[in-house]
Design an enzyme around this catalytic site. Structure first.
Site, PDB file in Angstrom:
ATOM      1  N   HIS A 242     -36.938  -2.397   4.521  1.00 28.49           N
ATOM      2  CA  HIS A 242     -37.654  -1.109   4.680  1.00 28.49           C
ATOM      3  C   HIS A 242     -38.649  -0.828   5.999  1.00 28.49           C
ATOM      4  O   HIS A 242     -39.475  -2.212   6.071  1.00 28.49           O
ATOM      5  CB  HIS A 242     -39.131  -1.341   3.339  1.00 28.49           C
ATOM      6  CG  HIS A 242     -38.402  -0.694   2.018  1.00 28.49           C
ATOM      7  ND1 HIS A 242     -38.175  -1.126   1.196  1.00 28.49           N
ATOM      8  CD2 HIS A 242     -37.008   0.083   1.554  1.00 28.49           C
ATOM      9  CE1 HIS A 242     -37.831  -1.054   0.502  1.00 28.49           C
ATOM     10  NE2 HIS A 242     -36.289  -0.225   0.450  1.00 28.49           N
TER      11      HIS A 242
ATOM     12  N   GLU B  14     -42.569  -2.730   5.978  1.00 27.87           N
ATOM     13  CA  GLU B  14     -42.319  -3.559   5.242  1.00 27.87           C
ATOM     14  C   GLU B  14     -42.243  -4.637   7.070  1.00 27.87           C
ATOM     15  O   GLU B  14     -40.610  -5.019   6.157  1.00 27.87           O
ATOM     16  CB  GLU B  14     -42.593  -3.948   4.350  1.00 27.87           C
ATOM     17  CG  GLU B  14     -42.610  -2.683   3.307  1.00 27.87           C
ATOM     18  CD  GLU B  14     -41.548  -3.268   1.689  1.00 27.87           C
ATOM     19  OE1 GLU B  14     -40.889  -3.628   1.846  1.00 27.87           O
ATOM     20  OE2 GLU B  14     -41.310  -1.434   1.141  1.00 27.87           O
TER      21      GLU B  14
ATOM     22  N   HIS C 162     -39.513  -8.509   1.486  1.00 26.88           N
ATOM     23  CA  HIS C 162     -40.518  -7.370   1.698  1.00 26.88           C
ATOM     24  C   HIS C 162     -42.088  -7.325   1.769  1.00 26.88           C
ATOM     25  O   HIS C 162     -42.644  -8.925   2.160  1.00 26.88           O
ATOM     26  CB  HIS C 162     -39.401  -6.939   0.314  1.00 26.88           C
ATOM     27  CG  HIS C 162     -38.557  -6.420   0.223  1.00 26.88           C
ATOM     28  ND1 HIS C 162     -37.910  -4.695   0.151  1.00 26.88           N
ATOM     29  CD2 HIS C 162     -37.134  -6.895   0.094  1.00 26.88           C
ATOM     30  CE1 HIS C 162     -36.791  -4.557   0.316  1.00 26.88           C
ATOM     31  NE2 HIS C 162     -36.303  -6.570  -0.166  1.00 26.88           N
TER      32      HIS C 162
ATOM     33  N   GLU D 117     -41.635 -10.717  -2.084  1.00 29.55           N
ATOM     34  CA  GLU D 117     -42.327  -9.708  -1.401  1.00 29.55           C
ATOM     35  C   GLU D 117     -43.426 -10.645  -1.392  1.00 29.55           C
ATOM     36  O   GLU D 117     -43.968 -11.354  -2.128  1.00 29.55           O
ATOM     37  CB  GLU D 117     -42.976  -8.901  -3.056  1.00 29.55           C
ATOM     38  CG  GLU D 117     -42.204  -8.348  -3.892  1.00 29.55           C
ATOM     39  CD  GLU D 117     -41.731  -6.971  -2.854  1.00 29.55           C
ATOM     40  OE1 GLU D 117     -42.424  -6.289  -2.023  1.00 29.55           O
ATOM     41  OE2 GLU D 117     -40.731  -6.782  -3.383  1.00 29.55           O
TER      42      GLU D 117
END
Length: 653
Positions: free
Chosen positions: A251, A254, A383, A475
Site C-alpha cells: 500500500h 504505508e 504494512h 503491521e
C-alpha cells in the site's frame, strides 16, 4: 517534465549570458551615475559568503572563479548555482552532501596568496563513479560544471580535496565506535523512488560478491519493481538453500516497511563486509530477496503530501486505483468449496481462468510470476496501521462472517512464524494497554487474519494455496507515514525481528528427492500425515517443509515413481532444519481416474492463459519490412478450443 523545463531554463540562461547586458540608461552613463562597460576583475582573495556553501571547510575564495563569474553576486545568480541547489534537493540522501561540496569547490574554490587552488580530479572521478546510478535513475545528464577534466586539477598541480573535512568527520565517528562490535552507518531519511533505485544498485555494486539487483516487472506508470538479493552465490538457486522474500510498501501510503527494508539491505551488505558472523552465516546459508516497494506509484502520491498531511487512504492503491492486497486470485473460496472432497488438492490450487477476465494490476501480475518462478519457503509483507502480526487465512471460512477464526492446515507453524517476529520486536508482544495495537495485547501481538477482519484476494492466502510459501503480514505501527525522526527508533524496534524472521526459515525439515540413479526429481510431492498441505520439490529435487516440533510421518510421491514414507521426530531445541532425503524407484505409470476430475500439475501451470500480459513484454516482430500486429488476448482461447472466432471479433481486430 521537470527536467525538460529545467533544461529550457538553463538554455535561456546561457543564451542571455552571451548577450551584452545594459546595467543603466545611456543618459545616466553620460552623467557618470553608472556604466555599461564590463571590465575584467583582477583575481583577488575574498571572504566566503556563498550561503549554499558555508560549510566547505575553508573561509576564503577567489573571483573571478573557474566558471568566469566576476563576483559573488554573479555566482549566486548563475545557472550553475541554481542547478546545484536543484540537484541537491532531488538527490537528498544520495550523493549528498558530497555532490554539493564538490560543486561548491568549483563555484567558490579556495584561495591562497590571490591564487586559486583547484579541486582534485580524483575526487570528481570517484564522485561520478558513485553517483552515476543516481543520475541514470532520474534520466539526467552529469552536470557540465562538474566536468572532471575541465574544471579539476591533478594531485601534481597542487589540488585540494573538497571532501577532506567530511572524511575527517566520518573517521572521527567511526573511531568512536566500539571496535569489538562491527557497526553500520545508515542515513535514516526517506528516499524517493529514484533514490531507492540508485541506493539498491549502489549497495549491490559494493557487495557484488553476495548481492545483485533485478527487476520483476514494472508498475502501472512504468516504474521498475526492483528486488535486491543476498546470497553467497547471487543470481541462482543452490541445492538445499532456502529462499525467503520480504515485501514492503504494498500500500503506497504505508511507508515504514519500505524504509526498513532499504535499511536492512544496507545493513546486510555492510555487516557482511565488516565480518559480522551472524550476518555472514545467514547470507551464506540463505537466499534473501527484498522487494522494498511493490507500489512505487502509490508511494509517489503519498510522499507528495508527506507525513503531516498524508491521510489513511491517499496513495494506498496503485495508479489504477486498485488495492493490490485485494487483487490476487481468490483461491481461499476455492479451498473452502472443495476441502471436504477427499481427492481434491488443497495446495497448489490453480488460478481460475475467470480471474484473467477481471482487472489485474501489473504489480500483482509481476509478483505472482515472481513467486511462481522461485521456490520461496517463507515470506513477510510489511504494512502499517496497527501493531500486530496476522497470518492466514485472511478470508473467512463463512462468507457472511467478517470476524471468524479461519485457520489453515498449518495453523501451528503460522503461529510460530508470527510469534518469531512479534516476540523479538521490542513492543509488539508486551501487555501495555496504552500502546498502539493495544487491542492485541491479550494475544501477545499476533492474530489470525480472518478473525481480525476478512477480505478475499489477499497476497498471503495466494502464497499459501498456490505455492509452497508461507507468508505472514506484519503491521508495523499505527502511524502509516511516521515522521523522519521516527525512522531510526523504528529500525531499532524491528531490526532484530527482521533478522530472526529470516533465520527462522531454517526450521522443520529439508532434503532431496532422487531416483535410484541419483538424479533429482522435480515436482515430487512431500506430504505430512495430519496436515492437508503438501509441498513440491524444486528443479533439483530439493524441498523444505516448515514444521513444528513433534513426531511426523512424511511421504514422498511422484508420478511414475514408488511411494516412500518415513517417520521423523523434531525436538523442541532443534535450531536447524533436519535432513530427510528420499529415493524413489520407477514404476509403471497407470492412468488415474482422479486426473480427469481434479486439478493436475498441467492445470496449475496455466498462467495468463489468454496472453493478456505476456504480449506486452514481447518485442514486435518485423517480417519483410512490415511490422506484424500482435494477436489479441482472445486469439489463443479460440485456437486451443478449435472454435472459429465470430466474424464481428475478426472485423474489429
Amino acid at each position: 517534465m521537470l527536467f525538460g523545463l529545467l533544461g529550457l531554463f538553463l538554455a535561456l540562461t546561457e543564451s542571455c549570458r552571451c548577450a551584452p547586458q545594459q546595467t543603466c540608461h545611456p543618459g545616466d552613463e553620460l552623467l557618470g551615475r553608472c556604466s555599461n562597460s564590463v571590465t575584467e576583475a583582477k583575481p583577488t582573495c575574498t571572504e566566503m559568503h556563498l550561503s549554499y556553501c558555508n560549510d566547505v571547510g575553508y573561509t576564503r575564495t577567489i573571483f573571478p572563479n573557474i566558471l568566469g563569474h566576476q563576483t559573488r553576486t554573479d555566482a549566486e545568480s548563475g545557472a550553475e548555482y541554481l542547478l546545484l541547489s536543484v540537484i541537491h534537493g532531488l538527490l537528498n540522501g544520495e550523493c549528498s552532501p558530497d555532490i554539493r561540496l564538490v560543486g561548491c569547490s568549483v563555484l567558490a574554490s579556495p584561495c591562497r596568496d590571490n591564487k586559486m587552488i583547484k579541486p582534485c580530479r580524483s575526487t570528481c572521478e570517484a564522485l561520478r563513479k558513485d553517483c552515476s546510478h543516481t543520475f541514470e535513475a532520474i534520466d539526467m545528464a552529469w552536470p557540465y560544471f562538474l566536468d572532471c577534466d575541465r574544471f579539476f586539477a591533478s594531485d601534481r598541480e597542487g589540488c585540494f580535496d573538497p571532501l577532506a573535512a567530511l572524511k575527517a568527520r566520518q573517521e572521527l565517528t567511526w573511531s568512536s565506535l566500539s571496535p569489538e562490535e562491527p557497526s553500520t552507518i545508515i542515513q535514516f531519511t526517506y528516499t524517493t523512488n529514484s533514490q531507492l533505485y540508485s541506493l539498491l544498485k549502489r549497495t549491490a555494486a559494493k557487495c557484488s560478491h553476495i548481492s545483485h539487483v533485478y527487476s520483476i516487472g514494472r508498475s502501472t506508470e512504468g516504474r521498475d519493481l526492483l528486488v535486491i538479493e543476498f546470497s553467497n552465490n547471487p543470481g541462482q538457486h543452490e541445492l538445499l538453500e532456502p529462499e525467503v522474500k520480504l515485501i514492503g510498501n504494498m500500500h503506497g501510503n504505508e511507508v515504514l516497511g519500505r524504509q526498513l527494508l532499504i535499511y536492512l539491505a544496507q545493513y546486510l551488505c555492510s555487516e557482511y563486509t565488516l565480518g559480522n558472523p551472524r550476518v555472514q552465516a545467514l547470507i551464506n546459508s540463505t537466499r534473501i530477496h527484498i522487494l522494498a516497494s511493490m507500489n512505487p506509484d502509490g508511494y509517489e502520491l503519498a510522499a507528495a503530501e508527506g507525513h503531516l498531511l498524508n491521510g489513511w487512504t491517499n496513495g494506498r492503491t496503485n495508479a489504477q486505483n486498485i488495492d493490490l492486497n485485494r487483487n490476487f486470485p481468490d483461491l481461499t473460496s476455492v479451498f473452502y468449496r472443495n476441502r471436504r472432497s477427499r481427492h481434491y488438492r488443497t495446495d497448489h490450487i490453480p488460478i481460475p481462468d475467470g480471474y484473467w477476465f477481471g482487472k489485474v494490476a501489473p504489480e500483482t501480475f509481476a509478483v505472482m510470476k515472481w513467486i511462481r518462478s522461485i521456490p520461496f519457503v517463507q515470506s513477510a509483507s510489511l504494512h502499517g496501521g496497527e501493531l500486530v502480526v496476522s497470518y492466514p487465512f485472511d478470508f473467512s471460512r463463512h462468507p457472511d462472517e467478517e470476524k471468524m477464526f479461519s485457520p489453515t492446515p498449518d495453523e501451528r507453524v503460522f503461529k510460530q512464524l508470527a510469534r518469531t517476529y512479534a516476540d523479538t520486536h521490542t513492543t509488539m508482544s508486551n501487555n501495555d494497554t496504552d500502546r498502539c495495537g493495544a487491542n492485541f495485547y491479550r494475544t501477545k501481538g499476533i492474530v489470525n487474519g480472518a478473525l481480525w477482519y476478512s477480505f478475499p484476494g489477499g497476497m498471503s492466502d495466494f502464497n499459501y494455496l498456490h505455492t509452497n510459501c508461507l507468508e505472514i503480514t506484519v503491521e508495523l505501527g499505527c502511524d502509516k507515514f511516521p515522521s523522519e525522526g521516527e525512522l531510526y527508533p523504528e529500525w531499532k524496534r524491528n531490526k532484530e525481528a527482521l533478522l530472526s524472521f529470516v533465520e527462522s526459515v531454517h526450521r522443520g525439515i529439508k532434503g532431496v528427492v532422487k531416483d535410484v540413479d541419483g538424479n533429482g526429481i522435480k515436482d515430487a510431492t512431500i506430504s505430512v500425515r495430519g496436515i492437508r498441505k503438501d509441498v513440491t520439490t524444486a528443479e533439483g529435487g530439493d524441498y523444505w517443509r516448515l514444521l513444528s516440533s513433534g513426531t511426523h510421518i512424511l511421504t514422498a510421491t511422484a508420478k511414475g515413481y514408488s511411494r516412500v514414507s518415513k517417520r521423523v521426530h523434531l525436538p523442541h531445541n532443534l535450531n536447524k532444519a533436519g535432513r530427510v532425503d528420499f529415493v524413489l524407484k520407477k514404476v509403471p505409470l497407470e492412468p488415474d481416474i482422479d486426473d480427469h476430475f481434479f486439478p493436475t500439475t498441467d492445470t496449475w501451470d496455466r498462467f495468463d492463459p489468454y496472453n493478456q500480459f505476456e504480449r506486452y513484454s514481447e518485442p514486435d516482430v518485423v517480417e519483410r519490412g512490415i511490422e506484424r500486429q500482435e494477436k489479441p488476448w482472445w486469439w489463443s482461447y479460440f485456437s486451443q478450443s478449435g472454435i472459429s472466432p465470430p466474424n464481428w471479433l475478426l472485423r474489429n481486430f
